[in-house]
Design a protein around this motif. Structure first.
Motif, short mmCIF file in Angstrom:
data_model
loop_
_atom_site.label_atom_id
_atom_site.label_comp_id
_atom_site.label_asym_id
_atom_site.label_seq_id
_atom_site.Cartn_x
_atom_site.Cartn_y
_atom_site.Cartn_z
N ALA A 90 0.82 -1.22 0.00
CA ALA A 90 0.00 0.00 0.00
C ALA A 90 0.85 1.27 0.00
CB ALA A 90 -0.93 -0.01 1.21
N ILE A 91 1.99 1.25 0.68
CA ILE A 91 2.79 2.49 0.76
C ILE A 91 3.56 2.78 -0.52
CG2 ILE A 91 3.06 2.49 3.28
CD1 ILE A 91 5.97 1.43 2.80
N ARG A 92 3.59 1.82 -1.45
CA ARG A 92 4.34 2.04 -2.71
C ARG A 92 3.46 2.62 -3.82
NH1 ARG A 92 9.27 2.29 -0.58
NH2 ARG A 92 9.36 0.71 1.04
N ALA A 93 2.18 2.84 -3.55
CA ALA A 93 1.30 3.42 -4.57
C ALA A 93 1.81 4.82 -4.94
CB ALA A 93 -0.12 3.50 -4.05
N GLU A 94 1.58 5.21 -6.19
CA GLU A 94 2.12 6.49 -6.66
C GLU A 94 1.54 7.68 -5.89
OE1 GLU A 94 4.71 6.69 -8.14
OE2 GLU A 94 4.82 8.60 -9.17
N THR A 95 0.25 7.62 -5.53
CA THR A 95 -0.33 8.74 -4.77
C THR A 95 0.36 8.86 -3.41
OG1 THR A 95 -2.02 7.22 -3.95
CG2 THR A 95 -2.66 8.67 -5.75
N ILE A 96 0.74 7.74 -2.84
CA ILE A 96 1.40 7.78 -1.53
C ILE A 96 2.83 8.32 -1.65
CG2 ILE A 96 2.14 6.37 0.45
CD1 ILE A 96 -0.94 6.91 0.24
N SER A 97 3.48 8.10 -2.80
CA SER A 97 4.80 8.72 -3.02
C SER A 97 4.69 10.24 -2.92
CB SER A 97 5.34 8.39 -4.43
OG SER A 97 5.48 7.01 -4.62
N LEU A 98 3.66 10.76 -3.59
CA LEU A 98 3.49 12.22 -3.59
C LEU A 98 3.08 12.71 -2.19
CD1 LEU A 98 1.70 12.47 -7.06
CD2 LEU A 98 4.09 12.95 -6.57
N GLY A 99 2.26 11.93 -1.52
CA GLY A 99 1.85 12.28 -0.15
C GLY A 99 3.03 12.27 0.80
N ALA A 100 3.93 11.29 0.64
CA ALA A 100 5.10 11.20 1.51
C ALA A 100 5.97 12.44 1.33
CB ALA A 100 5.90 9.94 1.19
N SER A 101 6.13 12.86 0.08
CA SER A 101 6.95 14.04 -0.20
C SER A 101 6.28 15.29 0.40
CB SER A 101 7.13 14.18 -1.71
OG SER A 101 7.91 15.31 -2.02
N ALA A 102 4.94 15.32 0.38
CA ALA A 102 4.21 16.47 0.93
C ALA A 102 4.36 16.51 2.46
CB ALA A 102 2.73 16.40 0.54
N VAL A 103 4.10 15.40 3.15
CA VAL A 103 4.19 15.44 4.62
C VAL A 103 5.64 15.70 5.06
CG1 VAL A 103 2.16 13.95 4.98
CG2 VAL A 103 4.45 12.92 4.98
N ALA A 104 6.59 15.29 4.21
CA ALA A 104 8.01 15.43 4.55
C ALA A 104 8.48 16.89 4.51
CB ALA A 104 8.87 14.58 3.62
N THR A 105 7.65 17.79 3.96
CA THR A 105 8.04 19.21 3.96
C THR A 105 7.79 19.84 5.34
OG1 THR A 105 5.85 20.00 3.30
CG2 THR A 105 7.41 19.52 1.51
N LEU A 106 6.99 19.16 6.18
CA LEU A 106 6.54 19.78 7.43
C LEU A 106 7.53 19.51 8.57
CD1 LEU A 106 2.84 18.59 7.04
CD2 LEU A 106 3.76 20.86 6.50
N PRO A 107 8.04 20.58 9.20
CA PRO A 107 9.02 20.39 10.28
C PRO A 107 8.48 19.52 11.42
CG PRO A 107 8.69 22.74 9.81
CD PRO A 107 7.80 22.00 8.90
N GLU A 108 7.17 19.65 11.73
CA GLU A 108 6.60 18.85 12.84
C GLU A 108 6.71 17.36 12.55
OE1 GLU A 108 4.98 21.21 11.15
OE2 GLU A 108 4.01 22.64 12.49
N VAL A 109 6.50 17.00 11.30
CA VAL A 109 6.56 15.59 10.90
C VAL A 109 8.00 15.09 10.99
CG1 VAL A 109 6.31 14.03 8.91
CG2 VAL A 109 4.48 15.65 9.48
N ARG A 110 8.93 15.88 10.50
CA ARG A 110 10.33 15.47 10.49
C ARG A 110 10.84 15.29 11.93
NH1 ARG A 110 11.71 15.40 5.36
NH2 ARG A 110 13.66 14.48 6.05
N THR A 111 10.49 16.26 12.79
CA THR A 111 10.92 16.18 14.20
C THR A 111 10.34 14.93 14.86
OG1 THR A 111 11.00 18.57 14.27
CG2 THR A 111 10.95 17.46 16.39
N ALA A 112 9.09 14.62 14.55
CA ALA A 112 8.43 13.47 15.18
C ALA A 112 9.09 12.15 14.78
CB ALA A 112 6.95 13.47 14.83
N LEU A 113 9.73 12.12 13.60
CA LEU A 113 10.35 10.86 13.14
C LEU A 113 11.84 10.76 13.49
CD1 LEU A 113 8.73 10.49 9.59
CD2 LEU A 113 8.18 9.18 11.66
N LEU A 114 12.46 11.92 13.73
CA LEU A 114 13.92 11.98 13.83
C LEU A 114 14.50 11.09 14.94
CD1 LEU A 114 16.50 13.34 12.80
CD2 LEU A 114 16.05 15.23 14.36
#
Ligand code: DC
Length: 225
Positions: A90-114
């Motif tokens: 499910a995570i390899r779908a093309e829409t999810i690629s674009l979604g991953a790139s979108a959420v990855a722009t957000l500092p809150e998301v990056r900090t939460a995963l770091l």
């Protein structure tokens, strides 16, 4: 240097071959492999299922606190589980690629995963791939590699991968998605994709994953892996 302190960071744009090469290197050295892109993909998928927009930083960060990620080799493939559910396909779908790139722009998301990403690297010898591993996640990695390839070749590879999974897109459409994702990943303010100054640059155009992995293993061994 003891194996537990040895980290190899592999960064580069979408479909540059990072994942396949990183897996081979990890196998050869007996290291674990951490696909950080899979984590961003899991966040995008979990948000989509909740109808949570990919632009809501604080809500996405709160969502991440409820997600338990598991990345494990099983039957020759990387199995990705979130809260026990296998989402590898499910995570390899093309829409999810674009979604991953979108959420990855957000500092809150990056900090939460770091912190989780850094904790995985402390567990032992590791090959970690992504966009900001050499620059932000593991700035002291023993070996940093920046892997790139010609955009046409990357588009052909990705189109073939998607076709094999039943997602029929033209090479042109895939190339446009790659360009948009690369631009977003390179131009964001927080932890953009860029080559760390001390990263070894490798061009994967026309080279097999096995050849590239061989070169990286040699570099790692020369540094004490
Ligand atoms: O490596 P990938 O294509 O599976 O990554 C999906 C997206 O996740 C990528 O377009 C940008 C984001 N990403 C990131 O911002 N930082 C990372 N370390 C890994 C991925």
């Amino acid at each position: 240097m003891p194996a537990e302190a040895f980290a190899i960071a592999i960064d580069g744009p979408a479909s540059s071959g990072k994942g396949t090469v990183a897996r081979l290197v990890a196998e050869r050295l007996g290291f674990s492999y951490v696909d950080t892109g899979a984590m961003y993909r899991c966040v995008a998928l979990a948000a989509a299922r909740l109808d949570l927009p990919w632009s809501e930083g604080p809500a996405l960060a709160a969502l991440i606190q409820t997600l338990r990620f598991e990345l494990r080799f099983e039957g020759g493939r990387l199995a990705v589980r979130v809260n026990g559910e296998d989402v590898s396909e499910a995570i390899r779908a093309e829409t999810i690629s674009l979604g991953a790139s979108a959420v990855a722009t957000l500092p809150e998301v990056r900090t939460a995963l770091l912190e989780g990403q850094r904790a995985l690297a402390r567990r032992g010898g590791v090959v970690m791939d992504g966009r900001d591993i050499g620059t932000v996640v593991l700035p002291d990695a023993a070996l940093k590699v920046y892997l790139d390839a010609d955009v046409d070749e990357r588009a052909r590879r990705r189109q073939a991968e998607l076709a094999a999974k039943g997602q029929a897109l033209t090479v042109e459409a895939v190339r446009e998605d790659l360009r948009a994702r690369d631009a977003q990943d390179m131009q964001r303010a927080t932890a953009p994709l860029r080559r760390a100054e001390d990263a070894v640059f490798l061009d994967s155009t026309g080279r097999s994953p096995a050849q590239l992995a061989e070169e990286i293993v040699r570099l790692a061994q020369a540094r004490g892996a």
